[in-house]
Scaffold this motif. Structure first.
Motif, PDB file in Angstrom:
ATOM      1  N   TYR A  49      55.811   9.881  25.149  1.00  0.00           N
ATOM      2  CA  TYR A  49      54.984  10.382  26.236  1.00  0.00           C
ATOM      3  C   TYR A  49      53.532  10.025  25.924  1.00  0.00           C
ATOM      4  N   VAL A  88      56.289  16.105  26.123  1.00  0.00           N
ATOM      5  CA  VAL A  88      55.767  15.996  27.487  1.00  0.00           C
ATOM      6  C   VAL A  88      54.608  16.992  27.622  1.00  0.00           C
ATOM      7  N   ASP A 148      51.122  13.856  31.238  1.00  0.00           N
ATOM      8  CA  ASP A 148      52.192  13.146  31.941  1.00  0.00           C
ATOM      9  C   ASP A 148      52.365  13.705  33.352  1.00  0.00           C
ATOM     10  N   LEU A 149      52.437  15.040  33.454  1.00  0.00           N
ATOM     11  CA  LEU A 149      52.678  15.683  34.754  1.00  0.00           C
ATOM     12  C   LEU A 149      51.604  15.320  35.786  1.00  0.00           C
ATOM     13  N   TRP A 187      59.155   5.580  30.902  1.00  0.00           N
ATOM     14  CA  TRP A 187      58.416   6.851  30.937  1.00  0.00           C
ATOM     15  C   TRP A 187      58.457   7.447  32.329  1.00  0.00           C
ATOM     16  N   LYS A 235      61.793   8.944  33.108  1.00  0.00           N
ATOM     17  CA  LYS A 235      61.975  10.208  32.391  1.00  0.00           C
ATOM     18  C   LYS A 235      61.233  11.360  33.065  1.00  0.00           C
ATOM     19  N   ILE A 236      59.954  11.152  33.349  1.00  0.00           N
ATOM     20  CA  ILE A 236      59.169  12.284  33.868  1.00  0.00           C
ATOM     21  C   ILE A 236      59.508  12.599  35.326  1.00  0.00           C
ATOM     22  N   ARG A 249      62.674  14.867  35.818  1.00  0.00           N
ATOM     23  CA  ARG A 249      62.658  16.254  35.346  1.00  0.00           C
ATOM     24  C   ARG A 249      62.979  17.182  36.509  1.00  0.00           C
ATOM     25  N   TRP A 266      60.078  18.340  38.781  1.00  0.00           N
ATOM     26  CA  TRP A 266      59.535  17.366  39.734  1.00  0.00           C
ATOM     27  C   TRP A 266      60.507  17.138  40.890  1.00  0.00           C
TER      28      TRP A 266
END
Lengths: 239, 215
Positions: A179, A185, A189-190, A218, A221-222, A225, A228
């Motif tokens: 990350y 995380v 990242d968010l 990446w 992955k984010i 979640r 999200w």
């Protein structure tokens, strides 16, 4: 007897007032359908914090209404209202939530002050280097046709170039770390989620992410979640 | 261990960090990165700051860039030393963060291109975008009115104490104030003027101006 009826009525009144107070204490987030607010919304969901939403339609210019300017004088979104307390600027709100609810959900600030420093570093990179060109692309490609203002082709070209240069640095960083701030995380990242969602969808430039191996991994992955996914489904902008 | 700061002492972003060090009484060593010869874009500096910008710090093994992140880190690390820059409670800290982010998103977005066009470009012999500058000045007036309103009922941006929210504005504000008609825009606003006089009277600011060779 009269006194037992009276005490029962008083108990009921107390319960109703307690519920009203609790209702006032629920966090409220404004303009949840729009990208900047989604930084705050996804953080609330990641931390498992209950909240209510208040709709503000930017496409109708509601953020310029006097009632809204009274709580956010710059006419920007979002605002978070927590009882008598209010705060604006999406990343300041993210930090507040992450700090206040530190002991629940993932620790989005890192474990040490050095890790926090790295989180702040990449959060600032998002704010100063990633966000401006991506915002320009979003306004000119997604919202210009919707709202009837002319798209600036020169700005689009320059913004894509600038964003590409930034993404090249991200590619190098993410080849060393899972990350942005390390192996965890974080808020950094968010903060990228809402506008990058526009980039890979409505802006039609998913290749900018997909053509960069580590950035792509990446992003996958984010954006997969649970928090999200919930934001994307519940607060989709009907465009 | 004395923290190493890589940057040019006259540049806005390194000054933000230097001011934080001076307010907190943190010892530092400056390593000059020459912006006029684009030293910040050379391979050696890119290892410290991959976007080719200043400042960057090295503190033993710990490295960091982005001036506001560096300032926040040191303000946290040395919370009990020197000026308290981050507020007294979680709620107060968030208001400090709010106005610090306003600096990044609403103030700097205007200040930076104004300073670039009116101060930096002439020095480098480049052409200034006068149309853009006029548009930016109008927008700056609108933003300054919001600050005026805020500072009319608050001594400093985040309340009754000087914090990171005020500090983070100072380096770019000083350059804006050296531009005649912007100086007038500020002086015409009573509360901003009062705030600017008070914060530039602080000893740390005066030391910074000495370091930067500007009085």
């Amino acid at each position: 007897s009269f006194s037992s009826i009276k005490s029962r009525v008083l108990i009921i009144i107390k319960e109703v007032r307690k519920k009203e107070r609790k209702k006032k204490m629920v966090l409220k987030i404004y303009a949840p359908l729009f990208a900047s607010s989604k930084r705050a919304v996804v953080t609330l969901i990641e931390k498992g914090v209950s909240f209510e939403t208040v709709h503000v339609d930017l496409m109708k210019g509601e953020q310029r209404n006097p009632e809204y300017l009274a709580i956010q004088p710059f006419g920007k979104i979002p605002v978070l209202v927590d009882g008598d307390y209010k705060i604006f600027e999406s990343r300041a709100i993210m930090r507040y939530i992450a700090e206040k609810y530190r002991s629940q959900g993932p620790d989005l600030l890192g474990k040490t002050i050095e890790e926090r420093g790295q989180v702040e570093q990449w959060l600032d990179v998002e704010a100063t280097s990633y966000h401006p060109p991506l915002l320009a692309l979003t306004l000119n490609i997604v919202f210009a046709p919707l709202m009837g203002f002319p798209a600036d082709e020169k700005v689009i070209k320059e913004s894509e170039e600038k964003l590409g240069e930034v993404l090249d640095v991200y590619e190098a960083q993410l080849s060393k770390n899972e990350y942005l701030a390390g192996d965890f995380v974080s808020l950094a990242d968010l903060a990228h989620l809402p506008f990058t969602e526009y980039l890979v969808n409505q802006i039609g430039k998913a290749y900018m992410i997909k053509d960069r191996k580590h950035v792509s991994a990446w992003w996958d992955k984010i954006s997969s979640r649970a928090a999200w996914k919930e934001v994307s489904e519940k607060y989709a902008l009907p465009v | 261990m004395v923290v190493k700061l890589y940057g040019q002492v006259t540049a806005v972003c390194p000054q933000r960090v230097l001011l934080c060090f001076l307010e907190k009484g943190i010892e530092f060593e400056i390593f000059h990165i020459d912006l006029d010869t684009l030293e910040q874009k050379k391979p050696e500096h890119l290892l410290r700051q991959p976007f080719g910008q200043v400042p960057a710090i090295e503190d033993g093994d710990f490295k960091l860039f982005e001036s506001r992140a560096i300032a926040r880190y040191y303000a946290t690390k040395y919370a009990d030393q020197g000026t308290n820059l981050l507020g007294k409670s979680l709620e107060h800290r968030a208001i400090v963060d709010q106005w610090a982010d306003v600096e990044n998103q609403s103030f700097n977005a205007l200040a930076h291109p104004i300073v670039l066009n009116l101060i930096i470009k002439p020095k480098l012999g480049e052409k200034c975008d006068t149309v853009l500058v006029e548009e930016l000045k109008v927008k700056l007036g609108v933003v300054l009115d919001i600050y005026e309103n805020r500072l009319a009922s608050n001594r400093f941006l985040a309340g009754e104490e000087f914090t990171m929210a005020d500090l983070t504005h100072m380096p770019a504000m000083a350059y804006l104030m050296s531009i005649t008609d912007i100086n007038q825009m500020v002086k015409a606003r009573e509360s901003i003027n009062r705030w600017w006089e008070e914060i530039t009277a602080r000893p740390a600011w005066k030391k910074l101006m000495e370091l930067a060779g500007r009085h």
